[in-house]
Design a protein around this motif. Sequence first.
Motif, mmCIF file in Angstrom:
data_model
loop_
_atom_site.group_PDB
_atom_site.id
_atom_site.type_symbol
_atom_site.label_atom_id
_atom_site.label_comp_id
_atom_site.label_asym_id
_atom_site.label_seq_id
_atom_site.Cartn_x
_atom_site.Cartn_y
_atom_site.Cartn_z
ATOM 1 N N ARG A 1 0.851 -1.184 0.000
ATOM 2 C CA ARG A 1 0.000 0.000 0.000
ATOM 3 C C ARG A 1 0.888 1.236 0.000
ATOM 4 O O ARG A 1 1.944 1.252 0.635
ATOM 5 C CB ARG A 1 -0.912 0.027 1.235
ATOM 6 N N TRP B 1 -7.414 1.424 -6.463
ATOM 7 C CA TRP B 1 -8.326 1.870 -5.422
ATOM 8 C C TRP B 1 -7.584 2.577 -4.288
ATOM 9 O O TRP B 1 -6.423 2.322 -4.014
ATOM 10 C CB TRP B 1 -9.153 0.711 -4.882
ATOM 11 N N ARG C 1 -13.411 3.123 4.164
ATOM 12 C CA ARG C 1 -14.050 2.935 2.858
ATOM 13 C C ARG C 1 -13.042 3.056 1.732
ATOM 14 O O ARG C 1 -12.059 3.785 1.844
ATOM 15 C CB ARG C 1 -15.143 3.963 2.645
ATOM 16 N N THR C 2 -13.330 2.360 0.657
ATOM 17 C CA THR C 2 -12.521 2.485 -0.547
ATOM 18 C C THR C 2 -13.171 3.475 -1.492
ATOM 19 O O THR C 2 -14.384 3.714 -1.421
ATOM 20 C CB THR C 2 -12.338 1.129 -1.260
ATOM 21 N N SER C 3 -12.362 4.042 -2.363
ATOM 22 C CA SER C 3 -12.869 4.996 -3.341
ATOM 23 C C SER C 3 -11.896 5.077 -4.502
ATOM 24 O O SER C 3 -10.877 4.388 -4.532
ATOM 25 C CB SER C 3 -13.033 6.377 -2.706
ATOM 26 N N GLU D 1 -4.317 -2.450 -9.827
ATOM 27 C CA GLU D 1 -5.239 -1.967 -8.799
ATOM 28 C C GLU D 1 -5.048 -0.463 -8.626
ATOM 29 O O GLU D 1 -3.925 0.000 -8.477
ATOM 30 C CB GLU D 1 -5.009 -2.675 -7.471
ATOM 31 N N ARG E 1 -3.214 4.084 -1.252
ATOM 32 C CA ARG E 1 -3.632 3.540 -2.545
ATOM 33 C C ARG E 1 -2.962 2.179 -2.687
ATOM 34 O O ARG E 1 -1.833 1.979 -2.240
ATOM 35 C CB ARG E 1 -3.186 4.442 -3.691
ATOM 36 N N SER E 2 -3.632 1.250 -3.294
ATOM 37 C CA SER E 2 -3.006 -0.039 -3.557
ATOM 38 C C SER E 2 -1.745 0.182 -4.382
ATOM 39 O O SER E 2 -1.706 1.036 -5.265
ATOM 40 C CB SER E 2 -3.956 -0.954 -4.316
ATOM 41 N N PHE F 1 -7.988 3.877 -0.100
ATOM 42 C CA PHE F 1 -8.637 3.487 1.151
ATOM 43 C C PHE F 1 -8.424 4.603 2.160
ATOM 44 O O PHE F 1 -7.315 5.127 2.290
ATOM 45 C CB PHE F 1 -8.044 2.175 1.681
ATOM 46 N N CYS G 1 0.377 -4.460 3.730
ATOM 47 C CA CYS G 1 -1.052 -4.477 4.043
ATOM 48 C C CYS G 1 -1.322 -5.127 5.405
ATOM 49 O O CYS G 1 -0.433 -5.701 6.029
ATOM 50 C CB CYS G 1 -1.808 -5.229 2.957
#
Length: 114
Positions: A30, A70, A78-80, A68, A62-63, A72, A41
């Motif tokens: 991450r 996404w 929450r993810t966005s 990926e 961010r991943s 967090f 992670c």
Amino acid sequence: MSDEIDTTVPPSGPGCQECLAEGGWWVHLRRCTACGHVGCCDTSPQQHATRHYEDTGHPLIRSFEPGEAWFFDFRSRRTSRGPDLAPPDSRPQDQPVPGPAGSVPADWRDRVHR
């Protein structure tokens, strides 16, 4: 939110900074959106990405895995989606999961957090 995401700062490296320094290993990576810190992670034994948040207050990650994109938020859990960040977007494609190569114990599945 502008102080929480710096789109110009590159990632700190190809793997978890702390795991690399300690000779450890990770499951997934991450990236902090504020400073570029790359940490492991929460499935990983040391959970350095969460520790980075706890130590710095930088709430968004961010991943750092290929394919990926996404984000967090530790506060809302929450993810966005979010903006593009400075390259590279992920760990090297040839880096194994878990990684890094040569540091992952044979019984790694028994050592992860679920």
